[in-house]
Design an enzyme around this catalytic site. Structure first.
Site, PDB file in Angstrom:
ATOM      1  N   LYS A   1      17.336 -22.780  -7.788  1.00  0.00           N
ATOM      2  CA  LYS A   1      18.544 -21.999  -8.093  1.00  0.00           C
ATOM      3  C   LYS A   1      18.877 -21.157  -6.875  1.00  0.00           C
ATOM      4  O   LYS A   1      17.982 -20.761  -6.129  1.00  0.00           O
ATOM      5  CB  LYS A   1      18.286 -21.066  -9.284  1.00  0.00           C
ATOM      6  CG  LYS A   1      19.539 -20.528  -9.920  1.00  0.00           C
ATOM      7  CD  LYS A   1      20.184 -21.605 -10.761  1.00  0.00           C
ATOM      8  CE  LYS A   1      21.133 -21.098 -11.783  1.00  0.00           C
ATOM      9  NZ  LYS A   1      21.304 -22.095 -12.848  1.00  0.00           N
TER      10      LYS A   1
HETATM   11  N1  GLU Z   1      24.207 -24.477 -13.071  1.00  0.00           N
HETATM   12  C1  GLU Z   1      24.009 -25.463 -14.084  1.00  0.00           C
HETATM   13  C2  GLU Z   1      22.762 -25.153 -14.887  1.00  0.00           C
HETATM   14  O1  GLU Z   1      22.316 -24.028 -14.945  1.00  0.00           O
HETATM   15  C3  GLU Z   1      24.025 -26.874 -13.523  1.00  0.00           C
HETATM   16  C4  GLU Z   1      22.962 -27.188 -12.532  1.00  0.00           C
HETATM   17  C5  GLU Z   1      23.098 -28.539 -11.888  1.00  0.00           C
HETATM   18  O2  GLU Z   1      23.948 -29.304 -12.288  1.00  0.00           O
HETATM   19  O3  GLU Z   1      22.322 -28.789 -10.963  1.00  0.00           O
HETATM   20  O4  GLU Z   1      22.230 -25.988 -15.568  1.00  0.00           O
END
Ligand code: GLU
Length: 418
Positions: A106
């Site tokens: 993240k």
């Molecule tokens: N930000 C989204 C999540 O928390 C998508 C992450 C992604 O597609 O890599 O799942």
């Protein structure tokens, strides 16, 4: 919101609880409770007025036992290193719950987007990408949209990465516009997945969608699409709110009109329709509904408002919307929780499809994407429910056990420790 809440501590505490169900070797537990790598970057940006300001950004690469690191990045003034680490741990578990071959990561930059121009955000995104140029990539770590980032942000990131490499690299990010190799169905995938698992939960609890009232808190990409798909399923969406406003109509809202308004006015503030009354982001939790779907940010259901919740199902479209101290209260009330790492995994699942399509340079139809998504969401719901029966526990704990089991198996099969 409880300001002091440390999402990372809570994530670790939840991980620790898994140990009362699953035998986890002490060393393996240590390994699972540390991010593999956390990168901090300083991003000097020239603002519109000519001043240079330095923003701080993070990328936490939590675990890649099951595949390349995968996870979104957010722009928010409240971003902290610990929050990003916690969210990267959750991504690791989320990818394991839906059984796609990714680890978890993240990113986040501490920035208030509300007073930034598009050009400033574009520069910030390009700087952030350059700062991470050796740390991201289709085989390493694949960013995606999250809070306050979207397809446009992904285009800037992909373009910067591609220019630095000297060739087009569509698979470095997911959530891109279709024109640059994005996948059909990705934009609506998270909201779609929320409703797919809600439909499974309704079947399991013998609830009729036509007699089901839904409240959706948060009306960005996830919340607005969730409302749209609940509506299509035949549920009555009676309330929607965002941080600036919202509406409640016991007879059911005109979801399409609310979405159109929110798109044109950058939110729900000022939206109204016949028979509707204003509703705020806090009061929505006490509404008399069957499904409550928090789809914005973390920490919204806490020990202070958990008792007021009347819903039978909580569908966590957001990451971490329920605090750890609210869980026992909700469990006591026998509320069926569809936990974030299951409920909102539709987004990363279609990100996986997008990545596969980008690597193959071969693109699928919307029907293909949606039927594959439906299959995965149904299977993941069933796997989680099976674990909850096997370990006699709630769905949140079951999803954690399932995920840890899969991550541990991959790590063990690699022979990392023994
Ligand atoms: N930000 C989204 C999540 O928390 C998508 C992450 C992604 O597609 O890599 O799942």
């Amino acid at each position: 919101m409880t300001e002091e809440r440390d999402l990372w501590k809570e994530t670790l505490a939840r991980l620790d609880n898994v140990r009362s169900y699953l035998e986890i070797n002490k060393g393996v537990y240590e390994y699972l409770s540390h991010p593999q790598r956390v990168i901090t970057v300083s991003l000097p940006i020239e603002m519109e007025n000519g001043e240079v300001r330095v923003f701080t950004g993070y990328r936490s690469q939590y675990n890649d036992a099951r595949g390349p690191f995968k996870g979104g990045f957010r722009y928010h003034k409240m971003v902290t290193e610990n929050e990003v680490i916690a969210l990267s741990a959750m991504m690791t578990l989320k990818c394991a719950v839906v059984n796609i071959p990714f680890g978890g990561s993240k990113g986040g930059v501490i920035v208030d987007v509300t007073n930034k121009t598009k050009r400033e955000l574009k520069r910030l995104t390009r700087m952030y990408t350059l700062a991470l140029i050796n740390d991201i990539g289709p085989e390493k770590d694949i960013p995606a949209p999250d809070v306050n980032t979207n397809g446009e942000t992904m285009s800037w990131m992909m373009d910067t990465f591609s220019k630095a490499k000297g060739y087009n690299v569509p698979a470095v990010v997911t959530g891109k516009p279709i024109s640059l190799g994005g996948s059909l169905g990705r934009t609506e995938a998270t909201g779609n997945g929320v409703v797919m698992v809600s439909a499974e939960a309704m079947k399991h609890l013998k609830m009729d969608p036509k007699k089901t009232r839904v409240a959706v808190q948060g009306f960005g990409n996830v919340g607005s699409h969730a409302a749209m798909f609940y509506n299509r399923l035949g549920c009555k969406v009676v309330a929607v709110t965002d941080s600036h406003g919202g509406v409640y109509n016991p007879d059911g809202l005109n979801v399409d009109a609310a979405i159109k308004y929110a798109q044109q006015n950058k939110g729900l503030k000022g939206y109204t329709e016949k028979g509707a009354e204003p509703m705020d982001n806090e009061k929505i939790f006490g509404l008399d509904v069957e499904i409550m779907a928090p789809c914005a940010i973390e920490n919204v259901i806490t020990k202070d408002n958990a008792d007021s919740i009347k819903a039978k199902i909580i569908a966590e479209g957001a990451n971490g919307p329920v605090t750890a101290d609210a869980d026992p209260i909700l469990n006591e009330k026998k509320i069926f929780i569809l936990p974030d790492i299951l409920a909102n995994a539709g987004g990363v699942t279609v990100s996986y499809f997008e990545w596969v399509q980008g690597l193959q340079q071969h693109y699928w139809s919307l029907e293909e994407v949606n039927s594959k998504l439906d299959r995965i969401m149904k299977a993941s719901f069933k796997d989680t429910l099976d674990y909850s029966k096997k370990y006699k526990t709630d769905m949140r704990m079951a999803a954690q056990i399932l995920a840890v089991d899969r991550v541990m198996k991959a790590a063990r099969d690699k022979g990392i420790f023994f």
